[in-house]
Design a protein around this motif. Structure first.
Motif, mmCIF file in Angstrom:
data_model
loop_
_atom_site.group_PDB
_atom_site.id
_atom_site.type_symbol
_atom_site.label_atom_id
_atom_site.label_comp_id
_atom_site.label_asym_id
_atom_site.label_seq_id
_atom_site.Cartn_x
_atom_site.Cartn_y
_atom_site.Cartn_z
ATOM 1 N N TRP A 9 0.846 -1.205 0.000
ATOM 2 C CA TRP A 9 0.000 0.000 0.000
ATOM 3 C C TRP A 9 0.878 1.249 0.000
ATOM 4 O O TRP A 9 2.022 1.236 0.428
ATOM 5 C CB TRP A 9 -0.949 -0.007 1.203
ATOM 6 N N SER A 10 0.341 2.361 -0.479
ATOM 7 C CA SER A 10 1.141 3.584 -0.609
ATOM 8 C C SER A 10 0.470 4.813 -0.012
ATOM 9 O O SER A 10 1.053 5.890 -0.029
ATOM 10 C CB SER A 10 1.436 3.854 -2.093
ATOM 11 N N HIS A 11 -0.740 4.703 0.513
ATOM 12 C CA HIS A 11 -1.445 5.865 1.055
ATOM 13 C C HIS A 11 -2.063 5.511 2.406
ATOM 14 O O HIS A 11 -2.485 4.386 2.637
ATOM 15 C CB HIS A 11 -2.548 6.346 0.104
ATOM 16 N N ASN A 12 -2.076 6.556 3.285
ATOM 17 C CA ASN A 12 -2.787 6.446 4.556
ATOM 18 C C ASN A 12 -3.447 7.801 4.800
ATOM 19 O O ASN A 12 -2.778 8.793 5.079
ATOM 20 C CB ASN A 12 -1.834 6.093 5.690
ATOM 21 N N THR A 13 -4.759 7.813 4.639
ATOM 22 C CA THR A 13 -5.480 9.094 4.682
ATOM 23 C C THR A 13 -5.270 9.822 5.994
ATOM 24 O O THR A 13 -5.039 11.045 6.015
ATOM 25 C CB THR A 13 -6.977 8.862 4.445
ATOM 26 N N MET A 14 -5.320 9.131 7.117
ATOM 27 C CA MET A 14 -5.182 9.774 8.416
ATOM 28 C C MET A 14 -3.811 10.421 8.567
ATOM 29 O O MET A 14 -3.701 11.576 9.015
ATOM 30 C CB MET A 14 -5.407 8.753 9.534
ATOM 31 N N ILE A 15 -2.753 9.710 8.181
ATOM 32 C CA ILE A 15 -1.405 10.277 8.292
ATOM 33 C C ILE A 15 -1.259 11.491 7.380
ATOM 34 O O ILE A 15 -0.659 12.518 7.757
ATOM 35 C CB ILE A 15 -0.354 9.199 7.946
ATOM 36 N N GLU A 16 -1.805 11.429 6.182
ATOM 37 C CA GLU A 16 -1.695 12.550 5.260
ATOM 38 C C GLU A 16 -2.433 13.786 5.787
ATOM 39 O O GLU A 16 -1.979 14.917 5.623
ATOM 40 C CB GLU A 16 -2.221 12.144 3.891
ATOM 41 N N VAL A 17 -3.580 13.561 6.433
ATOM 42 C CA VAL A 17 -4.309 14.701 7.025
ATOM 43 C C VAL A 17 -3.503 15.294 8.172
ATOM 44 O O VAL A 17 -3.389 16.524 8.303
ATOM 45 C CB VAL A 17 -5.703 14.232 7.515
ATOM 46 N N ILE A 18 -2.903 14.435 8.997
ATOM 47 C CA ILE A 18 -2.143 14.929 10.150
ATOM 48 C C ILE A 18 -0.946 15.748 9.698
ATOM 49 O O ILE A 18 -0.710 16.856 10.196
ATOM 50 C CB ILE A 18 -1.695 13.747 11.039
ATOM 51 N N TRP A 19 -0.170 15.232 8.735
ATOM 52 C CA TRP A 19 1.034 15.980 8.370
ATOM 53 C C TRP A 19 0.739 17.184 7.479
ATOM 54 O O TRP A 19 1.620 17.938 7.123
ATOM 55 C CB TRP A 19 2.088 15.071 7.767
ATOM 56 N N THR A 20 -0.536 17.362 7.110
ATOM 57 C CA THR A 20 -0.936 18.595 6.429
ATOM 58 C C THR A 20 -1.474 19.620 7.424
ATOM 59 O O THR A 20 -1.143 20.810 7.361
ATOM 60 C CB THR A 20 -2.001 18.300 5.364
ATOM 61 N N VAL A 21 -2.313 19.162 8.356
ATOM 62 C CA VAL A 21 -2.967 20.084 9.289
ATOM 63 C C VAL A 21 -2.015 20.526 10.393
ATOM 64 O O VAL A 21 -1.992 21.719 10.766
ATOM 65 C CB VAL A 21 -4.221 19.409 9.901
ATOM 66 N N LEU A 22 -1.207 19.614 10.921
ATOM 67 C CA LEU A 22 -0.329 19.960 12.041
ATOM 68 C C LEU A 22 0.653 21.077 11.701
ATOM 69 O O LEU A 22 0.785 22.038 12.482
ATOM 70 C CB LEU A 22 0.417 18.710 12.517
ATOM 71 N N PRO A 23 1.356 21.057 10.568
ATOM 72 C CA PRO A 23 2.237 22.201 10.249
ATOM 73 C C PRO A 23 1.492 23.518 10.122
ATOM 74 O O PRO A 23 2.015 24.575 10.496
ATOM 75 C CB PRO A 23 2.870 21.791 8.913
ATOM 76 N N VAL A 24 0.270 23.458 9.592
ATOM 77 C CA VAL A 24 -0.522 24.687 9.478
ATOM 78 C C VAL A 24 -0.821 25.257 10.863
ATOM 79 O O VAL A 24 -0.697 26.473 11.095
ATOM 80 C CB VAL A 24 -1.823 24.414 8.706
ATOM 81 N N LEU A 25 -1.203 24.403 11.811
ATOM 82 C CA LEU A 25 -1.486 24.863 13.170
ATOM 83 C C LEU A 25 -0.231 25.434 13.827
ATOM 84 O O LEU A 25 -0.298 26.465 14.526
ATOM 85 C CB LEU A 25 -2.046 23.707 14.003
ATOM 86 N N ILE A 26 0.899 24.790 13.612
ATOM 87 C CA ILE A 26 2.158 25.297 14.181
ATOM 88 C C ILE A 26 2.465 26.683 13.625
ATOM 89 O O ILE A 26 2.836 27.616 14.376
ATOM 90 C CB ILE A 26 3.304 24.313 13.891
ATOM 91 N N LEU A 27 2.307 26.864 12.324
ATOM 92 C CA LEU A 27 2.587 28.162 11.708
ATOM 93 C C LEU A 27 1.616 29.240 12.192
ATOM 94 O O LEU A 27 1.992 30.402 12.359
ATOM 95 C CB LEU A 27 2.523 28.045 10.186
ATOM 96 N N VAL A 28 0.360 28.859 12.434
ATOM 97 C CA VAL A 28 -0.617 29.831 12.936
ATOM 98 C C VAL A 28 -0.218 30.305 14.326
ATOM 99 O O VAL A 28 -0.255 31.514 14.626
ATOM 100 C CB VAL A 28 -2.025 29.216 12.942
ATOM 101 N N VAL A 29 0.188 29.379 15.195
ATOM 102 C CA VAL A 29 0.606 29.762 16.545
ATOM 103 C C VAL A 29 1.829 30.676 16.484
ATOM 104 O O VAL A 29 1.887 31.710 17.172
ATOM 105 C CB VAL A 29 0.905 28.501 17.390
ATOM 106 N N ILE A 30 2.803 30.323 15.656
ATOM 107 C CA ILE A 30 4.005 31.163 15.529
ATOM 108 C C ILE A 30 3.637 32.536 14.985
ATOM 109 O O ILE A 30 4.163 33.557 15.436
ATOM 110 C CB ILE A 30 5.039 30.471 14.621
ATOM 111 N N SER A 31 2.712 32.582 14.030
ATOM 112 C CA SER A 31 2.362 33.866 13.411
ATOM 113 C C SER A 31 1.725 34.822 14.406
ATOM 114 O O SER A 31 1.923 36.042 14.316
ATOM 115 C CB SER A 31 1.423 33.633 12.232
ATOM 116 N N LEU A 32 0.965 34.299 15.376
ATOM 117 C CA LEU A 32 0.334 35.179 16.356
ATOM 118 C C LEU A 32 1.379 35.978 17.136
ATOM 119 O O LEU A 32 1.254 37.186 17.328
ATOM 120 C CB LEU A 32 -0.539 34.359 17.308
ATOM 121 N N PHE A 33 2.425 35.294 17.588
ATOM 122 C CA PHE A 33 3.494 35.978 18.323
ATOM 123 C C PHE A 33 4.372 36.799 17.382
ATOM 124 O O PHE A 33 4.898 37.849 17.771
ATOM 125 C CB PHE A 33 4.336 34.952 19.082
ATOM 126 N N SER A 34 4.510 36.330 16.153
ATOM 127 C CA SER A 34 5.301 37.076 15.184
ATOM 128 C C SER A 34 4.642 38.413 14.852
ATOM 129 O O SER A 34 5.312 39.454 14.767
ATOM 130 C CB SER A 34 5.488 36.246 13.914
#
Length: 302
Positions: free
Chosen positions: A89-114
């Motif tokens: 197999w070559s895809h895992n929907t849950m992992i792909e959602v996590i590694w897309t959403v988690l960086p976005v959340l990290i950048l949003v938190v950093i941007s608030l203080f930035s």
């Protein structure tokens, strides 16, 4: 294994960068062996250091450790010896959602203080002093319009005259400002793009021909602080030091007088000169119409 080595090097650098500098002095000078940011000497630099040490470094360290752990786990668990028959197999929907959403959340938190730090740089208090800084090929020119100090050129001190640790940092005509005062810095350039940078104050502002950029600082202690042009501006880019001497108010007033200026702002001096010292008394003669002037005609009868 190259990826593992790179991740380990990144993690090591992140951990060391979060520790205090070795033998950092308190006078705004770079120190051999120092690995931390220069000690803060202004409110903006305090906020920048807090943002770096409390927000950025923990985030970078955790991400680096996570990536390192994943790489080690993949190398150990999924090498050809441990896993001779790989999955198809070559895809895992849950992992792909996590590694897309988690960086976005990290950048949003950093941007608030930035954004908060960015607003602090642009929310300048009422300035006590204005200095116009012009970048030239290859020196700096300073002017104090409020005090009437004409533009003067600041160049690098020769190697034989400057202390060894300050060669290419010390200037023959430094900028001079009083301690504890809000200084507005107007930055421009006469020829090519330069950058006015002072690490101890957290300043780095582009000097662009035909444009005036604005920044500010408020020095918390007296002393000499050093920076350099931070834009590749030509063959002598490395020979454009910036030296700011922070002195007491009395010393600053004496320096202004030595430069032919005055501590009385030009606007106030001009306004004071325009106001007459004595108001002439209103006499009866001045109040009575002159005999040569005809009396106003009576209104015509209707």
């Amino acid at each position: 294994m190259t990826l593992v080595g790179g991740a380990f090097a990144s993690m090591t650098l992140a951990v060391f960068a979060a520790t205090p500098a070795w033998a950092q002095d308190r006078m705004g000078q770079p120190t051999p062996g120092g690995i931390d940011l220069q000690p803060a000497a202004s409110p903006l630099k305090h906020e920048a250091i807090w943002f770096h040490n409390v927000i950025l470094m923990p985030a970078i360290t955790l991400i680096t450790l996570l990536v390192l752990g994943l790489i080690i786990w993949i190398v150990v668990r999924y090498n050809a010896k441990s896993n001779p028959v790989p999955a198809r197999w070559s895809h895992n929907t849950m992992i792909e959602v996590i590694w897309t959403v988690l960086p976005v959340l990290i950048l949003v938190v950093i941007s608030l203080f930035s954004f908060r730090l960015l607003f602090a740089y642009n929310d300048m208090p009422d300035p006590d002093l204005t200095v116009k800084v012009t970048g030239n090929q290859w020196n700096w020119a300073y002017e104090y319009p409020d005090q009437g100090v004409a533009e003067y050129i600041s160049t690098m001190m020769p190697e034989g005259e400057a202390p060894p640790q300050l060669y290419r940092l010390a200037a023959n005509e430094p900028m001079v400002v009083p301690v504890g005062k809000t200084v507005r810095v107007l930055v421009t350039a006469a020829d090519v793009i330069h950058a006015f940078a002072m690490p101890a104050f957290g300043l780095k502002t582009d000097a662009i021909p035909g444009r005036v950029n604005e920044t500010w600082f408020r020095a918390e202690r007296t002393g000499s602080f050093y920076g350099q042009c931070s834009e590749l501006c030509g063959v002598d880019h490395a020979f454009m030091p910036i030296q700011i001497n922070v002195v007491t108010e009395a010393e600053f007033a004496a320096w202004v007088a030595a430069k032919g200026g005055s501590m009385t702002p030009k606007v106030e001096a001009t306004a004071a000169a325009a106001v007459p010292t004595e108001i002439p008394a209103l006499t009866a003669a001045s109040a009575t119409p002159s005999a040569a002037e005809p009396a106003p005609a009576a209104p015509a009868a209707q």
